[in-house]
Each structure stands twice: as structure tokens, then as C-alpha cells.
Design an enzyme around this catalytic site. Structure first.
Site, PDB file in Angstrom:
ATOM      1  N   SER A 178       4.801  -1.396   1.682  1.00  7.27           N
ATOM      2  CA  SER A 178       3.361  -1.215   1.482  1.00  7.27           C
ATOM      3  C   SER A 178       2.824  -1.796   0.190  1.00  7.27           C
ATOM      4  O   SER A 178       1.608  -1.750  -0.047  1.00  7.27           O
ATOM      5  CB  SER A 178       3.007   0.271   1.558  1.00  7.27           C
ATOM      6  OG  SER A 178       3.040   0.719   2.895  1.00  7.27           O
ATOM      7  N   LYS A 203      -0.074  -4.108   0.526  1.00  8.78           N
ATOM      8  CA  LYS A 203      -1.482  -3.696   0.558  1.00  8.78           C
ATOM      9  C   LYS A 203      -2.243  -4.069  -0.713  1.00  8.78           C
ATOM     10  O   LYS A 203      -3.477  -4.007  -0.734  1.00  8.78           O
ATOM     11  CB  LYS A 203      -1.572  -2.194   0.821  1.00  8.78           C
ATOM     12  CG  LYS A 203      -1.026  -1.779   2.194  1.00  8.78           C
ATOM     13  CD  LYS A 203      -1.169  -0.278   2.417  1.00  8.78           C
ATOM     14  CE  LYS A 203      -0.797   0.122   3.842  1.00  8.78           C
ATOM     15  NZ  LYS A 203       0.622   0.466   3.979  1.00  8.78           N
ATOM     16  N   SER A 234      -1.744   5.218   1.775  1.00  9.31           N
ATOM     17  CA  SER A 234      -0.972   4.101   2.324  1.00  9.31           C
ATOM     18  C   SER A 234      -1.140   3.992   3.832  1.00  9.31           C
ATOM     19  O   SER A 234      -0.197   3.665   4.558  1.00  9.31           O
ATOM     20  CB  SER A 234       0.516   4.223   1.964  1.00  9.31           C
ATOM     21  OG  SER A 234       1.136   2.945   1.994  1.00  9.31           O
TER      22      SER A 234
END
Length: 375
Positions: free
Chosen positions: A79, A82, A135
Site C-alpha cells: 500500500s 497509494k 488504506s
């Protein structure tokens, strides 16, 4: 930490007959020495023991690398992906814009989510908070579709921007970072991306937020608490993003600021990722210091133009900083490309200044013509 400022400059001038080096590495920053290889730019005493598949410690202002373990090893970024998703969305959409949730985003149920439903109306701001704090993978898909029309088009934008930033050993296949074929990055590339993102004030505010209350019509308010434990543990912590999948292991991109000096640590696949970034940041803040070597517009040399004795002042286009081990003397060295041939436009690159500390070039910046010389 206020940067140590050099009052006087002892310059070594070298004249070359060929083209000189690259420009600045970022807004108001000098290109880091050795950055293309991701090597350590200075030696600051005993290195911290960090157990990780890859790691990088970088100065946010200059991009200078202070510590590295396997910085170019391709690994699943999870993640931390992101970070790039968020900054691209912020560049393409206002935070107040409304996003209508599509079927693809609503169907995204793998990993962390906030439970989007088709036809719901969300603001970009709420979706960004859901993606960066919780997330949420479904929020990442919704934002990608809103910003580019489709996930595939958004992924193409991600790869183009990564390449432009110099993160050329990365390839992105999703906006959320779940494991996928041909989805990988490196510790150095993630540091470059995060450094770029942190210059965006809205992004910087988002990633230092610890909790956010989400309010949706017809539903109870929902508090989104960040997954980033580092924010509450480390003095001066102000970002950035966690990551974990079965393939990636624990990952963390973390930033902290002390006395106005911001450092950035990336640790990939570490058994104790928060402690690892803390050790890196402690090493940076305790062993190094930022130095303001010279000011924007400062004349560092003059350059010959033609064969008739004309000269033009070579000045800095931006303030020149470097990060060096504490107490290390700093010596700028000017490299000129001369003689130049007229015309020379004002602002044309006419040379380069290299910052030498402890016998190592730790930073570089272009020198430009202070005025134009006609043909």
C-alpha cells in the site's frame, strides 16, 4: 534544525570543454551526488543495524541519500503504492469534487476497505482520507476511475509520472498495491515518489493526520484511525504510508521533521518496520546536519564567451544545500564549460557547482548565466 550556513566560500574552479551535469533535483534543491545509483552520499559514523530487504534514508529538501540497503532491489510495495495514487489524484481533482462510486470500486473487497456501494456520492477529500488512513483499496479504485476515467488509464499515468521522477526501476499495475504481476518498486524509487508528494501541501497534511471522522448521509459517523503507528511513536513524525501483503511483508515510508529539517525513511519487508525507520531517522538527525552552501543569485564564477574577452557571471538558480556529517568542512568546487559561443541566453546553464565534504561530492547544482550575451 536550522541549517549551518557558510559565510565564506573557498572555490576550486575546473574548466571543461564538454557539457556539464544535470539540473536541480527538485523545487529549490540541488541534485544529490550519486543519486542515480542510490549510494550513500556521506559517511556519518557507525551505521545503524537495520533488518530489511531494502531501505533508504533521504533528505527531503535535496534528495541526498544518507543510508541505503539494496536501494534498487525490485520488491512488492504493497500500500505504499497509494502515495503515488494520492498525489496524482490531487493534481487532477479538487478535494471538494464529488465522486460517484462505480461497480468496479464497489466490488473491490480484497484487503482493507470502507465498503463502497454503487451510486454512492463521496467527496475526493473523504476518499483520500479513507485511502491514506484506513488504506482502503476500494477508495483507491474509486479515485483512480474519477481521476483518469478508468483504472487502466490511471495506471498508465502512474508509470509515466514515476518515470518522470526518476523512479525508473518501478512498475505499477494497480492504484492500491495489492499483489499483482508486474507490480513492483524499490526503496529508492519510493523515496523519490514520497519526496515529490511531500512537496504538495494537501498531501503532506493528509499523511500526518492520525484520525478522521467520516460522515455519510443516513449512517453513523465513522472514525478512521491511521494504520501508521509511527506517527504516535516518533518525535516530529509527519508521514507517510504503511504497507503489507503476504508477498511484501511489512513496509513503511516514514517522514519526520525536527527544527525545520525533514528526513524520509523507506523500509521494505522488515520484521519490525517501525523500529527500523526510527533507527534510520535517529541516525540521520544525530549524525548529520544540513548546510546552506550558497544563496540563489550568488555569483560563483565568470565564464568566457567567444574569443574577444567577453565574460558572463555564473550564478545559482536556487539556494544550494547539502547534508553532511556534523562538523564536516564543506568546499564548493565550480566546473565550467568554456569558452561558450554567443548567443548565450540569460538563465542558460554554463557550469555546475559540486559540494565536497570529507573528500566526497555530496551535492551538485547548475550554474546559469546571470545575463544574456547576443550573437
Amino acid at each position: 534544525m536550522r541549517p549551518r550556513r557558510l559565510v565564506g566560500l573557498w572555490l576550486c574552479v575546473v574548466v571543461l570543454g564538454g557539457a556539464v551535469g544535470p539540473g536541480a533535483a527538485g523545487p529549490g534543491a540541488a541534485a544529490p551526488a550519486g543519486a542515480a545509483r542510490g549510494v550513500t552520499a556521506a559517511v556519518g559514523g557507525p551505521r545503524p543495524e537495520v533488518h530489511a530487504a531494502a531501505a533508504v534514508l533521504m533528505d527531503v529538501r535535496t534528495g541526498q541519500v544518507l543510508y541505503a540497503i539494496a536501494p534498487h532491489r525490485p520488491l512488492p510495495p504493497a500500500s505504499t503504492t497509494k502515495i503515488l495514487t494520492a498525489v496524482l489524484v490531487l493534481e487532477r481533482l479538487p478535494v471538494s469534487a464529488t465522486v460517484t462510486i462505480g461497480a468496479r470500486a464497489a466490488a473491490q473487497r480484497d484487503g482493507a476497505t470502507v465498503g463502497l456501494h454503487p451510486g454512492e456520492q463521496w467527496t475526493v477529500d473523504d476518499l483520500l482520507h479513507a485511502m491514506l488512513l484506513r488504506s482502503a483499496n476500494d477508495a483507491a479504485v474509486a479515485l483512480a476511475e474519477a481521476a483518469a476515467g478508468s483504472v487502466e488509464q490511471f495506471v498508465a499515468l502512474m508509470n509515466a509520472r514515476a518515470h518522470h521522477l526518476g523512479a525508473r526501476r518501478s512498475r505499477f499495475a494497480t492504484p492500491h498495491g495489492l499483489d499483482a504481476p508486474d507490480h513492483y518498486s524499490t526503496a529508492y524509487d519510493l523515496a523519490l515518489i514520497a519526496r515529490y508528494a511531500l512537496h504538495h501541501p494537501v498531501f503532506a497534511s493528509l499523511v500526518r493526520t492520525r484520525a478522521w471522522v467520516l460522515r455519510r448521509p443516513g449512517r453513523e459517523p465513522q472514525e478512521l484511525v491511521t494504520t501508521n503507528r509511527f506517527l504516535a511513536r516518533y518525535e516530529g513524525a509527519d508521514g507517510v504510508k504503511t504497507g503489507w501483503t503476504a508477498r511484501s511483508g511489512p513496509c513503511l515510508v516514514a517522514s519526520a521533521t525536527r527544527d525545520g529539517w525533514q528526513l524520509l525513511a523507506v523500509v521494505l519487508n522488515s520484521p519490525d518496520v517501525v523500529s527500523a525507520v526510527e533507527r534510520l531517522l535517529d541516525y540521520g538527525f544525530s549524525r548529520f546536519e544540513p548546510v546552506r552552501v550558497a544563496e540563489r543569485g550568488q555569483r560563483l564564477a565568470t565564464v568566457a564567451v567567444g574569443r574577444r574577452g567577453l565574460r558572463v557571471e555564473a550564478v545559482l538558480a536556487a539556494d544550494l544545500y547539502a547534508v553532511v556529517p556534523r562538523g564536516t568542512p564543506v568546499a564548493p568546487r565550480v566546473v565550467l564549460h568554456e569558452p561558450l559561443e554567443a548567443p548565450v541566453p540569460a538563465g542558460a546553464v554554463v557550469g555546475q557547482v559540486e559540494v565536497v565534504a570529507g573528500g566526497t561530492v555530496v551535492a551538485r547544482a547548475p550554474l546559469v548565466a546571470a545575463r544574456g550575451i547576443p550573437r
